[in-house]
Scaffold this active site. Structure first.
Site, PDB file in Angstrom:
ATOM      1  N   ILE A  17       0.853  -0.979   0.044  1.00  6.73           N
ATOM      2  CA  ILE A  17       0.138   0.360  -0.068  1.00  6.73           C
ATOM      3  C   ILE A  17       0.582   1.218   0.062  1.00  6.73           C
ATOM      4  O   ILE A  17       0.269   2.224  -0.487  1.00  6.73           O
ATOM      5  CB  ILE A  17      -1.435   0.372   1.485  1.00  6.73           C
ATOM      6  CG1 ILE A  17      -2.024   0.928   1.397  1.00  6.73           C
ATOM      7  CG2 ILE A  17      -0.535   0.585   2.549  1.00  6.73           C
ATOM      8  CD1 ILE A  17      -3.369   0.619   1.709  1.00  6.73           C
ATOM      9  N   VAL A  39       1.940  -3.263   7.942  1.00  4.13           N
ATOM     10  CA  VAL A  39       1.317  -2.025   7.187  1.00  4.13           C
ATOM     11  C   VAL A  39       1.581  -0.715   7.766  1.00  4.13           C
ATOM     12  O   VAL A  39       2.387  -0.026   7.342  1.00  4.13           O
ATOM     13  CB  VAL A  39       0.283  -2.423   6.760  1.00  4.13           C
ATOM     14  CG1 VAL A  39      -0.759  -2.147   7.631  1.00  4.13           C
ATOM     15  CG2 VAL A  39       0.387  -0.843   5.445  1.00  4.13           C
ATOM     16  N   ASP A  40       1.856  -0.580   9.555  1.00  7.20           N
ATOM     17  CA  ASP A  40       2.470   1.297   9.842  1.00  7.20           C
ATOM     18  C   ASP A  40       3.163   1.003  10.594  1.00  7.20           C
ATOM     19  O   ASP A  40       3.822   2.203  10.167  1.00  7.20           O
ATOM     20  CB  ASP A  40       1.210   0.111  11.213  1.00  7.20           C
ATOM     21  CG  ASP A  40       1.399   1.680  12.495  1.00  7.20           C
ATOM     22  OD1 ASP A  40       1.438   2.439  12.102  1.00  7.20           O
ATOM     23  OD2 ASP A  40       1.589   1.845  13.448  1.00  7.20           O
ATOM     24  N   THR A 126      -5.867  -7.905  10.271  1.00  8.37           N
ATOM     25  CA  THR A 126      -5.657  -9.792   9.725  1.00  8.37           C
ATOM     26  C   THR A 126      -4.293  -9.864   9.849  1.00  8.37           C
ATOM     27  O   THR A 126      -3.891 -10.732   9.403  1.00  8.37           O
ATOM     28  CB  THR A 126      -5.846  -9.424   8.539  1.00  8.37           C
ATOM     29  OG1 THR A 126      -5.573  -8.676   7.599  1.00  8.37           O
ATOM     30  CG2 THR A 126      -7.795  -9.586   7.946  1.00  8.37           C
ATOM     31  N   GLY A 127      -3.814  -8.667  10.372  1.00  9.49           N
ATOM     32  CA  GLY A 127      -2.174  -8.986  10.572  1.00  9.49           C
ATOM     33  C   GLY A 127      -1.405  -9.963  12.197  1.00  9.49           C
ATOM     34  O   GLY A 127      -2.585 -10.584  12.517  1.00  9.49           O
ATOM     35  N   TYR A 129      -3.395  -8.318  14.441  1.00 10.98           N
ATOM     36  CA  TYR A 129      -4.413  -8.269  15.530  1.00 10.98           C
ATOM     37  C   TYR A 129      -5.482  -9.189  15.107  1.00 10.98           C
ATOM     38  O   TYR A 129      -5.869  -9.302  16.271  1.00 10.98           O
ATOM     39  CB  TYR A 129      -5.166  -7.229  15.556  1.00 10.98           C
ATOM     40  CG  TYR A 129      -4.837  -5.780  16.313  1.00 10.98           C
ATOM     41  CD1 TYR A 129      -3.518  -5.435  17.041  1.00 10.98           C
ATOM     42  CD2 TYR A 129      -5.500  -4.182  16.110  1.00 10.98           C
ATOM     43  CE1 TYR A 129      -3.247  -3.996  17.851  1.00 10.98           C
ATOM     44  CE2 TYR A 129      -4.839  -3.868  16.721  1.00 10.98           C
ATOM     45  CZ  TYR A 129      -4.059  -3.641  17.632  1.00 10.98           C
ATOM     46  OH  TYR A 129      -4.054  -2.233  17.881  1.00 10.98           O
TER      47      TYR A 129
HETATM   48  N1  AR6 Z   1       0.745  -3.044   2.158  1.00 14.06           N
HETATM   49  C1  AR6 Z   1      -0.261  -4.295   2.262  1.00 14.06           C
HETATM   50  N2  AR6 Z   1      -0.841  -4.836   3.489  1.00 14.06           N
HETATM   51  C2  AR6 Z   1       0.438  -4.681   3.967  1.00 14.06           C
HETATM   52  C3  AR6 Z   1       1.179  -4.624   3.870  1.00 14.06           C
HETATM   53  C4  AR6 Z   1       1.900  -3.473   3.170  1.00 14.06           C
HETATM   54  N3  AR6 Z   1       3.038  -2.672   3.574  1.00 14.06           N
HETATM   55  N4  AR6 Z   1       2.440  -4.805   5.278  1.00 14.06           N
HETATM   56  C5  AR6 Z   1       1.309  -5.325   6.180  1.00 14.06           C
HETATM   57  N5  AR6 Z   1       0.403  -5.617   5.467  1.00 14.06           N
HETATM   58  P1  AR6 Z   1      -0.783  -5.118  10.518  1.00 14.06           P
HETATM   59  P2  AR6 Z   1      -2.968  -4.963  12.384  1.00 14.06           P
HETATM   60  C6  AR6 Z   1      -0.225  -6.378   5.277  1.00 14.06           C
HETATM   61  O1  AR6 Z   1      -0.296  -6.669  11.125  1.00 14.06           O
HETATM   62  O2  AR6 Z   1      -3.162  -6.726  12.701  1.00 14.06           O
HETATM   63  C7  AR6 Z   1       0.234  -2.653  14.084  1.00 14.06           C
HETATM   64  O3  AR6 Z   1       1.951  -2.779  15.109  1.00 14.06           O
HETATM   65  C8  AR6 Z   1      -0.521  -7.283   6.452  1.00 14.06           C
HETATM   66  O4  AR6 Z   1      -0.156  -8.747   5.985  1.00 14.06           O
HETATM   67  O5  AR6 Z   1       0.108  -4.614   9.663  1.00 14.06           O
HETATM   68  O6  AR6 Z   1      -4.555  -4.850  12.309  1.00 14.06           O
HETATM   69  C9  AR6 Z   1      -0.522  -1.248  14.535  1.00 14.06           C
HETATM   70  O7  AR6 Z   1       0.816  -0.430  15.395  1.00 14.06           O
HETATM   71  C10 AR6 Z   1      -2.335  -7.684   6.938  1.00 14.06           C
HETATM   72  O8  AR6 Z   1      -3.218  -8.388   6.011  1.00 14.06           O
HETATM   73  O9  AR6 Z   1      -2.005  -4.857  11.214  1.00 14.06           O
HETATM   74  C11 AR6 Z   1      -0.856  -2.225  15.390  1.00 14.06           C
HETATM   75  O10 AR6 Z   1      -0.407  -2.006  16.586  1.00 14.06           O
HETATM   76  C12 AR6 Z   1      -2.460  -6.433   7.304  1.00 14.06           C
HETATM   77  O11 AR6 Z   1      -1.813  -5.729   6.224  1.00 14.06           O
HETATM   78  C13 AR6 Z   1      -0.897  -3.198  14.944  1.00 14.06           C
HETATM   79  O12 AR6 Z   1       0.012  -4.181  13.797  1.00 14.06           O
HETATM   80  C14 AR6 Z   1      -2.671  -5.530   8.739  1.00 14.06           C
HETATM   81  O13 AR6 Z   1      -2.038  -6.611   9.708  1.00 14.06           O
HETATM   82  C15 AR6 Z   1      -1.725  -3.781  13.981  1.00 14.06           C
HETATM   83  O14 AR6 Z   1      -2.401  -4.996  13.637  1.00 14.06           O
END
Ligand code: AR6
Length: 182
Positions: A17, A39-40, A126-127, A129
């Protein structure tokens, strides 16, 4: 994959993203708005320190789960980032579906309030969390479709899904909700 909803488009693609050129990128944030992983972490790395400086100044109390706040996008190819806080999965016992829907709804409201035409969002929760992929896909897509149906904006909402498994789950859910040709 792309479906028409009201006068808008709902799109699914596989990718990173942080490479999206859109008006607003949705971040999967935590309620403290601390820089995390997933992603954050990627958004803050690519966007640079301006993003965290902006959220720390404007939202010192963070953002409740199930909501979102908006900031600059720093060096990303976007105007804004909406930091949406999805729920941590707890077996479905903590109102997770409503909180996940709320995070998407508020991010889309912020996009409309800031006149954003194109929005890219990840698969929130979905990551780290741990929200089960198929259930997150259904809730997330349903929420976005309902929003576009009633608000008729933004013009494009693109789910940018990071791997093949996530893309497949969201594609299957979208095909169930909105069969091709309808
Ligand atoms: N582009 C698109 N999607 C991505 C990318 C990217 N570059 N990187 C990861 N994903 P997560 P959450 C996907 O863990 O579950 C953080 O530490 C990943 O494969 O990023 O909402 C925050 O600070 C998954 O499908 O977010 C919070 O503490 C999706 O993004 C916590 O994680 C979400 O995974 C939030 O957890």
């Amino acid at each position: 994959m792309r479906v028409a909803v009201a006068d808008c488009w709902l799109e699914l693609c596989e990718g990173d993203i942080t490479q999206q050129a859109v008006d607003l990128i949705v971040n999967a944030a935590n309620s403290y708005l601390r820089i995390g992983g997933g992603v954050d972490g990627a958004i803050h790395r690519q966007g640079g320190p301006a993003i965290h400086a902006d959220t720390a100044r404007r939202y010192p109390d963070g953002c409740p789960t199930g909501s979102a706040v908006i900031s600059t996008a720093g060096q990303l190819a976007a105007r804004y980032v909406a930091h949406a806080v999805g729920p941590q999965w707890n077996g479905g016992r903590n109102n997770e579906a409503e909180l996940l829907a709320g995070a998407y709804r508020r991010a889309l409201e912020l996009a409309v309030e800031h006149e954003c035409q194109a929005v890219a969002t990840p698969a929130i929760s979905t990551g780290v969390y741990g929200y089960p992929l198929n259930e997150a896909a259904r809730v997330s897509l349903r929420t976005v479709i309902d929003f576009l149906t009633t608000q008729k904006r933004p013009e494009i909402v693109r789910f940018v899904l990071f791997n093949a498994e996530t893309f497949a789950a969201y594609s299957n859910a979208l095909a169930e909700i909105s069969p091709p040709g309808k």
